[in-house]
Design an enzyme around this catalytic site. Structure first.
Site, PDB file in Angstrom:
ATOM      1  N   HIS A 108       0.818  -1.219   0.000  1.00  0.00           N
ATOM      2  CA  HIS A 108       0.000   0.000   0.000  1.00  0.00           C
ATOM      3  C   HIS A 108       0.850   1.266   0.000  1.00  0.00           C
ATOM      4  O   HIS A 108       0.311   2.359   0.120  1.00  0.00           O
ATOM      5  CB  HIS A 108      -0.924   0.039   1.229  1.00  0.00           C
ATOM      6  N   ASP A 210      34.796 -32.046  14.513  1.00  0.00           N
ATOM      7  CA  ASP A 210      34.917 -33.395  13.957  1.00  0.00           C
ATOM      8  C   ASP A 210      36.091 -33.501  12.981  1.00  0.00           C
ATOM      9  O   ASP A 210      35.923 -33.464  11.769  1.00  0.00           O
ATOM     10  CB  ASP A 210      33.596 -33.786  13.262  1.00  0.00           C
ATOM     11  N   HIS A 213      36.397 -37.157  10.671  1.00  0.00           N
ATOM     12  CA  HIS A 213      35.884 -37.526   9.353  1.00  0.00           C
ATOM     13  C   HIS A 213      36.817 -37.117   8.211  1.00  0.00           C
ATOM     14  O   HIS A 213      36.637 -37.576   7.092  1.00  0.00           O
ATOM     15  CB  HIS A 213      34.487 -36.930   9.137  1.00  0.00           C
ATOM     16  N   HIS A 218      36.630 -37.296   3.548  1.00  0.00           N
ATOM     17  CA  HIS A 218      37.250 -36.385   2.585  1.00  0.00           C
ATOM     18  C   HIS A 218      38.548 -36.962   2.013  1.00  0.00           C
ATOM     19  O   HIS A 218      39.369 -36.202   1.476  1.00  0.00           O
ATOM     20  CB  HIS A 218      37.577 -35.047   3.255  1.00  0.00           C
ATOM     21  N   ASP A 369      30.370 -33.794   2.729  1.00  0.00           N
ATOM     22  CA  ASP A 369      29.699 -33.562   4.020  1.00  0.00           C
ATOM     23  C   ASP A 369      28.187 -33.571   3.873  1.00  0.00           C
ATOM     24  O   ASP A 369      27.473 -34.148   4.694  1.00  0.00           O
ATOM     25  CB  ASP A 369      30.133 -32.211   4.612  1.00  0.00           C
TER      26      ASP A 369
HETATM   27 FE1  FES Z   1       0.276  -2.149   3.616  1.00  0.00          FE
HETATM   28 FE2  FES Z   1       2.920  -2.476   3.733  1.00  0.00          FE
HETATM   29  S1  FES Z   1       1.821  -0.704   3.222  1.00  0.00           S
HETATM   30  S2  FES Z   1       1.403  -3.967   4.054  1.00  0.00           S
HETATM   31 FE    FE Z   2      33.845 -32.090   6.302  1.00  0.00          FE
END
Ligand code: FES
Ligand code: FE
Length: 453
Positions: A108, A210, A213, A218, A369
């Site tokens: 609005h 960790d 792993h 890896h 991962d």
């Molecule tokens: Fe109405 Fe933002 S102006 S929801």
């Molecule tokens: Fe990793």
């Protein structure tokens, strides 16, 4: 995990045995409490100072599941607002980043200036008969915003401790990257966003502690990308050198995993010489700023830094990541390359390319991962598995202190101490009514003193 029909948070984890109940990864009620008690009152990363340098610069990001706008003010300070119009709740700003004099709602047409004040209402006189109290419709401001060495954080809880106190002794480790060079750090490139069907704690615990792993999950990625002999990263599946690295926790939930050789952060670069030359040219200056231990043992080493609950910085590999929960079984990971401003351009370009190659959306490490962590999360959701426990009990009881560094220390990268302390902090916050119930500790002695049963 209920007591008298109510969720029993105390029973979900056990620090003394390293136990976690699998429901913490799948249960919607637990997730809701996390949003209030962890994301609703911890300091959460918002933006790097250099991402919003000029008045009107903004970033759109998240604190927990709430969308926020982080905006540089005319006087140089930073404010953060919920990114929602106070009229009917529309998303106020759709852009990820930019520069604005005002934010105008698409629905609005209400307009807000960069300080959050409602400054424009279409047909104000005719529709509201000039009686609208515009002060009552300001943007909703995040209670606390503060910076530490280039990183801006926000906190929804006005009663939360200051950012400095929240980080505590973790600042000693953060400064290894954030304050090593005179001009500090910067994030490079666009935000790399990846969505994963995983509970938010699994990827954070993985990087927090960790090291186990690395040599297995890896193994392939490490073989193709490692270009140095890795004294500090001896993490193959057949041998461990515990003397060359440390796990550090007991820092109020924050964690550090680090090799101690001063170069191995750059082991996963195609041409590490550019980086190693930069390190050696500047190491004496860093020693002046940070002292010998940090300059020689830490600066240039591969370091995983975890700021509780959901920020991780990896100097060396040079990635910087924040995890945004999107429901109990989903996250968005936002990753950037982070560099020292004083680095030569050639090195910065190499780092950006290497982060994309290793930990970007198609990164060779991240894909290893992602698959594992997704399965850990999914498999916690079975009718039987959701009743089970998981354990992070490796090297239990081996914690000690070291004079030259703060925190609770365990030897080596292959150790689950950090995860235990991470989940201990999780539990402390989940059970606390407010911040005065949350214990503070930064070393083994203090941590033992505040140990609950
Ligand atoms: Fe109405 Fe933002 S102006 S929801
Ligand atoms: Fe990793």
């Amino acid at each position: 995990m209920t007591k008298n029909g109510k969720l029993n948070i105390d029973a979900l984890t056990d620090f003394r045995t390293g136990r976690q109940h699998r429901s913490i990864y799948t249960d919607a009620e637990i997730y809701e409490i996390e949003q209030e008690r962890i994301f609703g009152r911890c300091w959460l990363f918002l933006a790097h100072e250099r991402q919003i340098q000029n008045p009107g610069d903004f970033m759109r990001t998240f604190m927990g599941e709430d969308e926020v706008l982080v905006v540089r003010q005319k006087n140089g300070s930073v404010k953060a607002f919920l990114n929602t119009c106070t009229h009917r709740g529309n998303r106020l700003c759709k852009a990820d980043t930019g520069n604005k004099k005002s934010f105008v709602c698409n629905y609005h047409g209400w307009g807000f200036d960069t300080s959050g004040a409602l400054t424009g209402v279409p047909l104000e006189k005719e529709a509201y008969y000039g009686e609208l109290d515009k002060d009552a419709f300001k943007l909703i401001e995040v209670a606390q915003v503060s910076s530490y060495n280039g990183l801006i954080f926000g906190n929804f809880d006005p009663e939360a401790p200051s950012l400095e106190a929240y980080l505590g002794e973790m600042r000693w480790y953060l400064d290894i990257w954030l304050d090593a060079m005179p001009n500090g750090t910067a994030l490079l490139g666009e935000t790399m966003k990846v969505e994963l069907p995983v509970n938010w704690k699994f990827p954070v615990e993985n990087v927090s502690g960790d090291g186990y792993h690395l040599g297995w999950a890896h193994a392939g990625a490490m073989t193709v990308s490692s270009s140095m002999s890795l004294s500090g990263m001896t993490v193959s599946n057949s041998s461990v050198d515990n003397s060359a690295a440390v796990s550090v926790a007991g820092l109020n939930g924050h964690c550090v995993l680090s090799s101690l050789d001063g170069v191995s952060g750059y082991a996963f670069y195609p041409q590490p010489k550019i980086a190693v030359d930069y390190l050696e040219q500047n190491r004496a200056n860093v020693a002046e700023r940070l002292g010998k231990v940090r300059a020689e043992k830490f600066w240039g080493s591969q370091i995983n830094l975890t700021v509780f609950p959901s920020l991780q910085l990896l100097p060396g590999l040079n990635w910087f990541r924040v995890y945004h929960p999107k429901g109990v079984d989903r996250i968005e990971m936002w990753t950037w390359a982070m560099v020292d401003v004083d680095m030569p351009n050639e090195l910065k370009e190499m780092i950006l390319a290497n982060v994309a190659r290793t930990f970007g959306p198609a990164g060779i490490f991240d894909n290893d991962d992602g698959d594992n962590l997704q399965a850990c999360s999914e498999l916690s959701n079975g009718r039987q598995t959701r009743k089970m426990n998981l354990y992070t009990n490796m090297a239990l009881g081996r914690e000690h202190s070291r004079d030259e560094m703060p925190g609770v220390v365990s030897d080596g990268l292959i150790c689950e101490q950090n995860q235990r302390y991470y989940y201990r902090r999780w539990s402390e916050l989940m059970r606390a009514e407010n911040w005065s119930d949350v214990p503070v500790y930064n070393n083994l002695e203090e941590a033992n003193k505040t140990l609950w049963v």
